[in-house]
Design a protein around this motif. Sequence first.
Motif, PDB file in Angstrom:
ATOM      1  N   ALA A 130      61.387 -38.709  50.714  1.00 31.32           N
ATOM      2  CA  ALA A 130      60.888 -37.993  49.346  1.00 31.32           C
ATOM      3  C   ALA A 130      60.754 -38.892  48.287  1.00 31.32           C
ATOM      4  O   ALA A 130      61.485 -39.858  48.213  1.00 31.32           O
ATOM      5  N   PRO A 131      60.143 -38.327  47.252  1.00 30.00           N
ATOM      6  CA  PRO A 131      60.008 -38.903  45.977  1.00 30.00           C
ATOM      7  C   PRO A 131      61.183 -38.719  44.931  1.00 30.00           C
ATOM      8  O   PRO A 131      62.088 -37.620  45.418  1.00 30.00           O
ATOM      9  N   ARG A 132      61.295 -39.518  43.986  1.00 29.34           N
ATOM     10  CA  ARG A 132      62.243 -39.122  42.789  1.00 29.34           C
ATOM     11  C   ARG A 132      61.763 -38.073  42.106  1.00 29.34           C
ATOM     12  O   ARG A 132      60.640 -38.197  41.658  1.00 29.34           O
ATOM     13  N   ILE A 133      62.485 -37.108  41.649  1.00 29.53           N
ATOM     14  CA  ILE A 133      62.201 -36.323  40.713  1.00 29.53           C
ATOM     15  C   ILE A 133      62.731 -36.235  39.383  1.00 29.53           C
ATOM     16  O   ILE A 133      63.918 -36.583  39.348  1.00 29.53           O
ATOM     17  N   PRO A 134      61.895 -36.562  38.382  1.00 29.52           N
ATOM     18  CA  PRO A 134      62.757 -37.033  37.176  1.00 29.52           C
ATOM     19  C   PRO A 134      63.569 -35.772  36.647  1.00 29.52           C
ATOM     20  O   PRO A 134      63.159 -34.540  36.669  1.00 29.52           O
ATOM     21  N   CYS A 135      64.454 -36.101  35.839  1.00 36.61           N
ATOM     22  CA  CYS A 135      65.600 -35.221  35.201  1.00 36.61           C
ATOM     23  C   CYS A 135      65.961 -35.720  34.050  1.00 36.61           C
ATOM     24  O   CYS A 135      65.572 -36.622  33.466  1.00 36.61           O
ATOM     25  N   ARG A 136      66.614 -34.757  33.195  1.00 38.80           N
ATOM     26  CA  ARG A 136      67.040 -34.987  32.038  1.00 38.80           C
ATOM     27  C   ARG A 136      68.011 -36.183  31.766  1.00 38.80           C
ATOM     28  O   ARG A 136      67.814 -36.799  30.583  1.00 38.80           O
ATOM     29  N   THR A 137      68.943 -36.394  32.736  1.00 36.90           N
ATOM     30  CA  THR A 137      69.574 -37.936  32.757  1.00 36.90           C
ATOM     31  C   THR A 137      68.754 -39.116  32.706  1.00 36.90           C
ATOM     32  O   THR A 137      69.098 -40.041  31.948  1.00 36.90           O
ATOM     33  N   PHE A 138      67.780 -38.954  33.374  1.00 35.41           N
ATOM     34  CA  PHE A 138      66.892 -40.019  33.420  1.00 35.41           C
ATOM     35  C   PHE A 138      66.221 -40.476  32.131  1.00 35.41           C
ATOM     36  O   PHE A 138      66.057 -41.583  31.565  1.00 35.41           O
ATOM     37  N   ALA A 139      65.781 -39.032  31.528  1.00 30.29           N
ATOM     38  CA  ALA A 139      65.114 -39.377  30.207  1.00 30.29           C
ATOM     39  C   ALA A 139      66.145 -39.896  29.295  1.00 30.29           C
ATOM     40  O   ALA A 139      66.022 -40.674  28.233  1.00 30.29           O
ATOM     41  N   GLY A 140      67.435 -39.554  29.080  1.00 30.66           N
ATOM     42  CA  GLY A 140      68.525 -39.623  28.419  1.00 30.66           C
ATOM     43  C   GLY A 140      68.847 -41.125  28.360  1.00 30.66           C
ATOM     44  O   GLY A 140      69.321 -41.692  27.587  1.00 30.66           O
ATOM     45  N   PHE A 141      68.815 -41.540  29.841  1.00 29.79           N
ATOM     46  CA  PHE A 141      69.215 -42.924  29.993  1.00 29.79           C
ATOM     47  C   PHE A 141      68.326 -43.799  29.292  1.00 29.79           C
ATOM     48  O   PHE A 141      68.722 -44.882  28.678  1.00 29.79           O
ATOM     49  N   LEU A 142      67.052 -43.533  29.680  1.00 19.62           N
ATOM     50  CA  LEU A 142      65.895 -44.410  28.915  1.00 19.62           C
ATOM     51  C   LEU A 142      65.781 -44.053  27.297  1.00 19.62           C
ATOM     52  O   LEU A 142      65.110 -45.058  26.845  1.00 19.62           O
ATOM     53  N   GLY A 143      66.131 -42.903  26.767  1.00 18.11           N
ATOM     54  CA  GLY A 143      66.032 -42.755  25.508  1.00 18.11           C
ATOM     55  C   GLY A 143      64.725 -42.440  25.086  1.00 18.11           C
ATOM     56  O   GLY A 143      64.132 -43.046  24.191  1.00 18.11           O
ATOM     57  N   ARG A 144      64.034 -41.735  26.084  1.00 14.89           N
ATOM     58  CA  ARG A 144      62.342 -41.552  25.865  1.00 14.89           C
ATOM     59  C   ARG A 144      62.106 -40.040  25.603  1.00 14.89           C
ATOM     60  O   ARG A 144      62.453 -39.304  26.545  1.00 14.89           O
ATOM     61  N   GLN A 145      61.654 -39.741  24.453  1.00 15.03           N
ATOM     62  CA  GLN A 145      61.190 -38.351  24.302  1.00 15.03           C
ATOM     63  C   GLN A 145      60.036 -38.001  25.285  1.00 15.03           C
ATOM     64  O   GLN A 145      59.185 -38.862  25.447  1.00 15.03           O
ATOM     65  N   GLY A 146      59.962 -36.822  25.901  1.00 15.18           N
ATOM     66  CA  GLY A 146      58.853 -36.507  26.696  1.00 15.18           C
ATOM     67  C   GLY A 146      58.590 -37.285  28.008  1.00 15.18           C
ATOM     68  O   GLY A 146      57.589 -37.355  28.701  1.00 15.18           O
ATOM     69  N   TRP A 147      59.869 -37.894  28.429  1.00 15.34           N
ATOM     70  CA  TRP A 147      59.991 -38.848  29.679  1.00 15.34           C
ATOM     71  C   TRP A 147      59.502 -38.244  30.763  1.00 15.34           C
ATOM     72  O   TRP A 147      58.833 -38.601  31.633  1.00 15.34           O
ATOM     73  N   VAL A 148      60.126 -37.057  30.941  1.00 21.32           N
ATOM     74  CA  VAL A 148      59.980 -36.148  32.390  1.00 21.32           C
ATOM     75  C   VAL A 148      58.637 -35.760  32.393  1.00 21.32           C
ATOM     76  O   VAL A 148      57.985 -35.936  33.585  1.00 21.32           O
ATOM     77  N   LYS A 149      57.769 -35.152  31.327  1.00 22.37           N
ATOM     78  CA  LYS A 149      56.498 -35.012  31.392  1.00 22.37           C
ATOM     79  C   LYS A 149      55.652 -36.383  31.747  1.00 22.37           C
ATOM     80  O   LYS A 149      54.708 -36.175  32.558  1.00 22.37           O
ATOM     81  N   ARG A 150      55.718 -37.500  30.892  1.00 20.77           N
ATOM     82  CA  ARG A 150      55.010 -38.509  31.230  1.00 20.77           C
ATOM     83  C   ARG A 150      55.191 -39.179  32.533  1.00 20.77           C
ATOM     84  O   ARG A 150      54.211 -39.412  33.226  1.00 20.77           O
ATOM     85  N   PHE A 151      56.453 -39.254  33.314  1.00 25.00           N
ATOM     86  CA  PHE A 151      56.723 -39.673  34.375  1.00 25.00           C
ATOM     87  C   PHE A 151      55.943 -39.038  35.525  1.00 25.00           C
ATOM     88  O   PHE A 151      55.403 -39.383  36.537  1.00 25.00           O
ATOM     89  N   THR A 152      55.872 -37.412  35.361  1.00 25.49           N
ATOM     90  CA  THR A 152      55.405 -36.675  36.214  1.00 25.49           C
ATOM     91  C   THR A 152      53.946 -36.733  36.284  1.00 25.49           C
ATOM     92  O   THR A 152      53.251 -36.837  37.148  1.00 25.49           O
TER      93      THR A 152
END
Length: 225
Positions: A130-152
Amino acid sequence: MAVVLSLNIAQRTVPVDYAREGATGIDKRPVDGPLEVRAPGAKSSGVSSSGVIGSGVVGDAIADKANHGGDYQAVYAYAREDLDWWQAELGADLRNGQFGENLTTRGIDQTHARIGERWRVGTALLEVTAPRIPCRTFAGFLGRQGWVKRFTEVARPGAYLRVLEAGLVAAGDEIAVVHRPEHDVTVELFFRAVLTEADLLPRLLEAGDSVPPEVVDLVHRRTAV
């Protein structure tokens, strides 16, 4: 030659306010190997019959065992080439393990790996699931606004692996693709099917039992296949 650049684990979980469980094991750091990898058991069980908790890498800590770890997400791999791409995109240094991956690799295209593809890594046999599905923990750890959308949008998700044969893995180990299925269900197609292109969902069933059971259930629910 494809190789493991680093083997990364979180030696403990860390309390944070952006994670579902109030803690996270995403902050994985390179360690001297080798370490054993083995099937950890069903995701929801917490502790498998083999006594391994969550992760398939012995010694790796996971906080949210309902959504991370388990047999179909036993090991997470991410390509150094993709980290380098993100490094240029974000204008920030990204170390090995920065995306929470257990294996930072070089020389293997994870985005276009096929579900069910098998890799011999060290003395272990791993299978792409499977692929990794981005989540809020991933975004919070990197400290990036809009990270889930951009990673997707970028769709360079890395690959989850299950352990078919337990063994030892270390930095410097060769990654040999020993089986590639005839279907063309790739990590990227899987990622797009689940997140942005639901019409692709029925195609995931072509990969058989290499697809996590909860995703098979999702396909049936959404498509009545």
